[in-house]
Each structure stands twice: as structure tokens, then as C-alpha cells.
Design a protein around this motif. Sequence first.
Motif, PDB file in Angstrom:
ATOM      1  N   VAL A  30      28.892  15.379 -58.896  1.00 63.29           N
ATOM      2  CA  VAL A  30      28.273  15.514 -57.583  1.00 63.29           C
ATOM      3  C   VAL A  30      28.294  16.987 -57.187  1.00 63.29           C
ATOM      4  O   VAL A  30      28.995  17.800 -57.783  1.00 63.29           O
ATOM      5  N   ASP A  31      27.502  17.314 -56.182  1.00 65.75           N
ATOM      6  CA  ASP A  31      27.527  18.653 -55.610  1.00 65.75           C
ATOM      7  C   ASP A  31      28.679  18.672 -54.606  1.00 65.75           C
ATOM      8  O   ASP A  31      28.495  18.430 -53.421  1.00 65.75           O
ATOM      9  N   SER A  32      29.866  18.914 -55.124  1.00 67.93           N
ATOM     10  CA  SER A  32      31.093  18.717 -54.359  1.00 67.93           C
ATOM     11  C   SER A  32      31.524  19.955 -53.594  1.00 67.93           C
ATOM     12  O   SER A  32      31.504  21.061 -54.129  1.00 67.93           O
ATOM     13  N   ILE A  33      31.950  19.711 -52.371  1.00 63.43           N
ATOM     14  CA  ILE A  33      32.613  20.733 -51.567  1.00 63.43           C
ATOM     15  C   ILE A  33      34.033  20.219 -51.339  1.00 63.43           C
ATOM     16  O   ILE A  33      34.230  19.108 -50.854  1.00 63.43           O
ATOM     17  N   PHE A  34      35.026  21.039 -51.709  1.00 65.10           N
ATOM     18  CA  PHE A  34      36.425  20.629 -51.581  1.00 65.10           C
ATOM     19  C   PHE A  34      37.286  21.869 -51.509  1.00 65.10           C
ATOM     20  O   PHE A  34      36.808  22.991 -51.728  1.00 65.10           O
ATOM     21  N   ARG A  35      38.543  21.669 -51.212  1.00 68.14           N
ATOM     22  CA  ARG A  35      39.484  22.789 -51.133  1.00 68.14           C
ATOM     23  C   ARG A  35      39.849  23.251 -52.548  1.00 68.14           C
ATOM     24  O   ARG A  35      40.351  22.450 -53.345  1.00 68.14           O
TER      25      ARG A  35
ATOM     26  N   ALA B 288      29.330  20.463 -44.561  1.00 68.13           N
ATOM     27  CA  ALA B 288      30.038  21.334 -45.501  1.00 68.13           C
ATOM     28  C   ALA B 288      30.245  22.728 -44.901  1.00 68.13           C
ATOM     29  O   ALA B 288      31.309  23.330 -45.075  1.00 68.13           O
ATOM     30  N   GLU B 289      29.250  23.233 -44.184  1.00 65.60           N
ATOM     31  CA  GLU B 289      29.387  24.542 -43.541  1.00 65.60           C
ATOM     32  C   GLU B 289      30.536  24.534 -42.527  1.00 65.60           C
ATOM     33  O   GLU B 289      31.323  25.470 -42.460  1.00 65.60           O
ATOM     34  N   ILE B 290      30.620  23.462 -41.746  1.00 65.97           N
ATOM     35  CA  ILE B 290      31.707  23.340 -40.765  1.00 65.97           C
ATOM     36  C   ILE B 290      33.059  23.261 -41.472  1.00 65.97           C
ATOM     37  O   ILE B 290      34.015  23.946 -41.105  1.00 65.97           O
ATOM     38  N   PHE B 291      33.133  22.444 -42.505  1.00 58.80           N
ATOM     39  CA  PHE B 291      34.360  22.287 -43.288  1.00 58.80           C
ATOM     40  C   PHE B 291      34.804  23.633 -43.865  1.00 58.80           C
ATOM     41  O   PHE B 291      35.965  24.030 -43.744  1.00 58.80           O
ATOM     42  N   LEU B 292      33.861  24.365 -44.480  1.00 61.39           N
ATOM     43  CA  LEU B 292      34.195  25.639 -45.085  1.00 61.39           C
ATOM     44  C   LEU B 292      34.566  26.694 -44.042  1.00 61.39           C
ATOM     45  O   LEU B 292      35.458  27.510 -44.268  1.00 61.39           O
ATOM     46  N   SER B 293      33.897  26.684 -42.897  1.00 64.90           N
ATOM     47  CA  SER B 293      34.251  27.662 -41.872  1.00 64.90           C
ATOM     48  C   SER B 293      35.659  27.416 -41.340  1.00 64.90           C
ATOM     49  O   SER B 293      36.407  28.356 -41.076  1.00 64.90           O
ATOM     50  N   LYS B 294      36.053  26.147 -41.213  1.00 65.26           N
ATOM     51  CA  LYS B 294      37.424  25.836 -40.795  1.00 65.26           C
ATOM     52  C   LYS B 294      38.421  26.266 -41.868  1.00 65.26           C
ATOM     53  O   LYS B 294      39.506  26.738 -41.558  1.00 65.26           O
ATOM     54  N   GLU B 295      38.043  26.111 -43.132  1.00 58.72           N
ATOM     55  CA  GLU B 295      38.925  26.522 -44.235  1.00 58.72           C
ATOM     56  C   GLU B 295      39.127  28.037 -44.205  1.00 58.72           C
ATOM     57  O   GLU B 295      40.216  28.521 -44.434  1.00 58.72           O
ATOM     58  N   ASN B 296      38.043  28.785 -43.930  1.00 57.23           N
ATOM     59  CA  ASN B 296      38.138  30.241 -43.917  1.00 57.23           C
ATOM     60  C   ASN B 296      38.962  30.747 -42.753  1.00 57.23           C
ATOM     61  O   ASN B 296      39.537  31.828 -42.801  1.00 57.23           O
TER      62      ASN B 296
END
Length: 190
Positions: free
Chosen positions: A58-63, A180-188
Motif C-alpha cells: 500500500v501507499d503507506s504513511i507511518f512513523r 496523512a498531511e495532518i499526521f505528518l505535521s503532528k509528527e514533525n
Amino acid sequence: YIIVNEEMPEVADYLRSRQTDSAPQLRLTVRSTAGSMESFRELARSMDRTRPFCLLTVDSIFRPEEFREFIARFEADPEADGYMAVTSYVADEKPLYVATGPENDITGFLDHPLPDTRYISGGIYALRPEAFGLLDDCAAAGKTRMRDYQRSLVAAGMRLKAWPFSKIIDADHSSDLREAEIFLSKENQS
């Protein structure tokens, strides 16, 4: 080894443009397939079938740190035939539910959850070389879906471990990209 859909030539062009002499050599296949299992079969034609491997379907977004831990645990566990990334975060229209025992051993892959089912498949698999033979068996039996392949791994008695990720987003729709953008921005930010 990467397979890219023929309808998205810009993805293949982008991957080729990122290739450098110092980076590992990409082995790129451009071909449209009916699904993840057929894509895996296409890649398996070129892969070294004597080595363990990690497959992302899949086109996965994860930590990233969770992925590193997933690989490290798989490599350190010679008793396991495979590790499957799972998550309790469900945002897929047709999730594959993963039934597990008390030690997170996978007991089944389900289209519908049982009352105690905690996880869905994250589309990330670390497997030993024996898994290639079962892929060939599934194809010979006329099976075409990745979930049928996963079920065959359990039916064959392979010891599969569910490895929980906090969140995996399968970015296959435009709405997933915003999430995914929201998830990644919180990660950053953390």
C-alpha cells in the motif's frame, strides 16, 4: 524492487530521477496489475528467493521509528516465519481484520471482525523465503487477492506475528492525503 502502475508514468519518472550512484539500485517495473498479489508475483520474478524480504503493498504513511523497530524485531526473531504490520486505526473502506492470540500470533485474516479483533492489516509484511512457494501455490490455485495469500500462510502453519503500529494510513484516495498531511505535521512537531 518497485512496481508502478502504467497509468502513473510520472511516478516511475520521479523514481528514476531520484536514482543516484550512491543510492541502492532501484529495480523498477512498470506494469498494471489486478491487485497486490499479482504485483507481488511480478516483483518475485526478479527477487532473490533465498533471502528474507519486506513487502509494502500500500501507499503507506507511518512513523519511521515504528518501521525500524518492526524490521529489527523480525530480524531478531528466528522462530517467526513472518511479521505483519497491524494497526487498530481503521480508515479503510474494506479493511482486512487480523485475528491474534495472546502473544500476538496471527490466527486468521478476516473480512469481518470478530468481537475480540483488535487489528487490521497495515499492508507491510516481513517474510522468510518459504513464503515465495506459497505465493506460487496460490497463483496455481487461481487465487488472485493478497488476503487469500495471507490466509494461505496461516493455513500452511506459518508462524506469523502481528506487530502493532500506532497508525498506518493507506493513502489511496485524495481524502487520505489530507489526513496523512495532518499526521505528518503532528509528527514533525513532536
